[in-house]
Design a protein around this motif. Sequence first.
Motif, PDB file in Angstrom:
ATOM      1  N   HIS A 213      -0.101 -37.980  -7.415  1.00  0.00           N
ATOM      2  CA  HIS A 213      -0.145 -37.115  -6.231  1.00  0.00           C
ATOM      3  C   HIS A 213       0.681 -37.553  -5.027  1.00  0.00           C
ATOM      4  O   HIS A 213       1.045 -36.718  -4.217  1.00  0.00           O
ATOM      5  N   GLY A 214       0.945 -38.835  -4.839  1.00  0.00           N
ATOM      6  CA  GLY A 214       1.641 -39.192  -3.610  1.00  0.00           C
ATOM      7  C   GLY A 214       1.930 -40.670  -3.501  1.00  0.00           C
ATOM      8  O   GLY A 214       1.668 -41.459  -4.410  1.00  0.00           O
TER       9      GLY A 214
ATOM     10  N   MET B 286       4.933 -34.493  -6.703  1.00  0.00           N
ATOM     11  CA  MET B 286       4.864 -34.905  -5.292  1.00  0.00           C
ATOM     12  C   MET B 286       5.864 -34.120  -4.450  1.00  0.00           C
ATOM     13  O   MET B 286       5.816 -32.888  -4.447  1.00  0.00           O
ATOM     14  N   THR B 287       6.780 -34.782  -3.763  1.00  0.00           N
ATOM     15  CA  THR B 287       7.717 -34.046  -2.917  1.00  0.00           C
ATOM     16  C   THR B 287       8.680 -33.195  -3.737  1.00  0.00           C
ATOM     17  O   THR B 287       9.377 -32.342  -3.192  1.00  0.00           O
TER      18      THR B 287
END
Length: 308
Positions: free
Chosen positions: A102-103, A130-131
């Motif tokens: 997730h990040g 993510m991004t």
Amino acid sequence: MFSTMHVNVDKWITTWLFNLQRPYLNAWIDPPKPDCESGAREPSAIEFTPLRRRRRYRIERFEFDSPLASGYSVNDHVGGIVLTPNGPVRGTVLAIHGWMAHGELELEGMGLLFALKGYRVVLPMLPFHMTRCVPGTFNGQLVVSPQAKLMGIAFDQALAEIRQLCSYLRAEFDGPLVLAGVSLGGLIAAHALQHPLPIDRAYVVIAGADLADTVFESFLLEYLRQALIALRLSEAEVRSRLERFDPARVEPAIDRSLIRLHGGLYDPVFTPRQVIRLGQSWGIEPQFHPAGHVSILASIRKVFSDLP
């Protein structure tokens, strides 16, 4: 009873994760349309930005343009973080995360063991995570998908990025260079080994030989199976499409004595049978731990106990 506990942990966590993704499940059936051209392009420079400091290590963010454009502009810019020990550095680990990561905090958690052991650890974001996540999809949705073309793009893109990072890290830093992948990251790391990477050790962790078996047998992908039914894809057709993602079809281009395979005895996602099959195809004896797919984290120190 012990095996049941591990399987239940996997079920609880993955059910919770998929409940969060319910608004996006239709993207498996009708994925977002591309918004730019796809294809190979000139590699860009890898740029670093200081992020924050911890007591034992510092963190930088890095980014570069993928050498292979996917057709989704948001996905074609690679991000990630680097954890560097504040003291002497023993070597560098290129660590590839699992599906639905997730990040940056999750990446930092994955890199913590290596940083505390004195290794610089480089943690890129895989395609469509993510991004790099395409709006209207969940993290990694387009990597494991009924859309075989999108899966192929995601895998090819990840391999191109790993090759660029390995070349950069070997040229930039002294000491051993290690490739480590877990779950989906292990599957991608296994495929990356078909190229003569300049690495001193590779760890393929909880990743097996047959992704199609995982798709049709694991509770983790129940919603994906529902999408296959909605698309009227037969099991035979799906298995045919997924053959190219079977790492047992890959011939490693590095010395097999440098490769470590690790599995969980109670893993219901990439089962011991799959890990054994991968080991047999490569002539490598896998090591198994009393763990499931998620609970392998409890054995992670043993998995990486022989870092060079």
